[in-house]
Design a protein around this motif. Structure first.
Motif, PDB file in Angstrom:
ATOM      1  N   THR A  32      -8.768 -23.134 -35.582  1.00  0.00           N
ATOM      2  CA  THR A  32      -7.729 -22.768 -34.617  1.00  0.00           C
ATOM      3  C   THR A  32      -6.472 -22.232 -35.271  1.00  0.00           C
ATOM      4  OG1 THR A  32      -6.722 -24.979 -34.628  1.00  0.00           O
ATOM      5  CG2 THR A  32      -8.518 -24.578 -33.026  1.00  0.00           C
ATOM      6  N   ASP A  83     -15.315 -26.999 -28.442  1.00  0.00           N
ATOM      7  CA  ASP A  83     -15.161 -25.586 -28.071  1.00  0.00           C
ATOM      8  C   ASP A  83     -14.854 -25.442 -26.578  1.00  0.00           C
ATOM      9  OD1 ASP A  83     -15.593 -24.581 -30.652  1.00  0.00           O
ATOM     10  OD2 ASP A  83     -17.762 -24.432 -30.335  1.00  0.00           O
ATOM     11  N   TRP A 105     -15.367 -16.235 -26.292  1.00  0.00           N
ATOM     12  CA  TRP A 105     -15.878 -17.013 -27.430  1.00  0.00           C
ATOM     13  C   TRP A 105     -17.362 -16.715 -27.649  1.00  0.00           C
ATOM     14  CZ3 TRP A 105     -14.461 -19.573 -31.546  1.00  0.00           C
ATOM     15  CH2 TRP A 105     -15.338 -20.464 -32.144  1.00  0.00           C
ATOM     16  N   HIS A 109     -16.997 -14.731 -32.208  1.00  0.00           N
ATOM     17  CA  HIS A 109     -15.913 -15.590 -32.696  1.00  0.00           C
ATOM     18  C   HIS A 109     -15.900 -15.685 -34.222  1.00  0.00           C
ATOM     19  CE1 HIS A 109     -19.395 -18.120 -31.570  1.00  0.00           C
ATOM     20  NE2 HIS A 109     -19.170 -18.697 -32.723  1.00  0.00           N
ATOM     21  N   TRP A 113     -11.427 -19.813 -33.523  1.00  0.00           N
ATOM     22  CA  TRP A 113     -10.609 -19.888 -32.322  1.00  0.00           C
ATOM     23  C   TRP A 113      -9.251 -19.227 -32.504  1.00  0.00           C
ATOM     24  CZ3 TRP A 113     -11.859 -20.212 -27.609  1.00  0.00           C
ATOM     25  CH2 TRP A 113     -13.008 -20.911 -27.214  1.00  0.00           C
ATOM     26  N   ILE A 116      -9.535 -15.724 -31.150  1.00  0.00           N
ATOM     27  CA  ILE A 116      -9.609 -15.718 -29.679  1.00  0.00           C
ATOM     28  C   ILE A 116      -8.234 -16.037 -29.106  1.00  0.00           C
ATOM     29  CG2 ILE A 116     -10.679 -16.794 -27.648  1.00  0.00           C
ATOM     30  CD1 ILE A 116     -12.695 -15.177 -29.319  1.00  0.00           C
TER      31      ILE A 116
END
Length: 151
Positions: A32, A83, A105, A109, A113, A116
């Motif tokens: 992330t 997720d 996603w 991906h 993340w 995204i």
């Protein structure tokens, strides 16, 4: 003899399941852009495995996620609860539907993340990312679960 064989087989299956679950937890990397959020999402995986109904209820009630979609995706071996949670959390802070973020996603991906999130306007450290992090803390409070990694 037959009883011992069944007991041995049951023990082997339990060991295999534990090793597989541990391997999945180690191999799964949400990326992330926030190490604390990554750790919390890994913990969300463990929570959802133990309390799937509470996990789905959280996403339906507080993230406006469609229950049938969640139940369908959770029934697939490749779907990771962390997720699903992160997709719905991103959707909430970016004003998009959870299904749309999940579709992004699923479509690709390779950047994790973080890629995204940037595509939906959430950058690590910005106000939306802080709201997302606060939302995770709120979920933990509703679950009556202490925050991992010191809060």
């Amino acid at each position: 003899m037959n009883h011992r064989f069944h007991l041995l087989l049951a023990c082997l299956l339990l060991l295999f399941a534990a090793a597989a679950a541990q391997g999945q937890d180690v191999a799964w990397e949400p990326r992330t852009g926030d190490a604390l959020v990554d750790a919390r999402l890994a913990d969300v995986n463990r929570y959802a495995a133990r309390f799937p109904e509470a996990f789905v209820d959280e996403l339906v009630r507080y993230f406006d996620a469609p229950r049938p979609l969640l139940e369908d995706l959770l029934g697939k071996p490749a779907t990771v609860p962390g997720d699903l949670y992160y997709a719905c959390a991103l959707a909430r802070v970016s004003g998009r539907p959870c299904r749309g973020v999940l579709d992004a996603w699923i479509a690709g991906h390779e950047e994790g993340w973080e890629g995204i999130a940037r595509n939906v306007g959430v950058v690590p450290g910005d106000a939306r990312a802080r709201r997302l992090r606060d939302g995770i803390a709120e979920s933990y409070a509703r679950w009556g679960r202490p925050l991992p990694d010191g809060g």
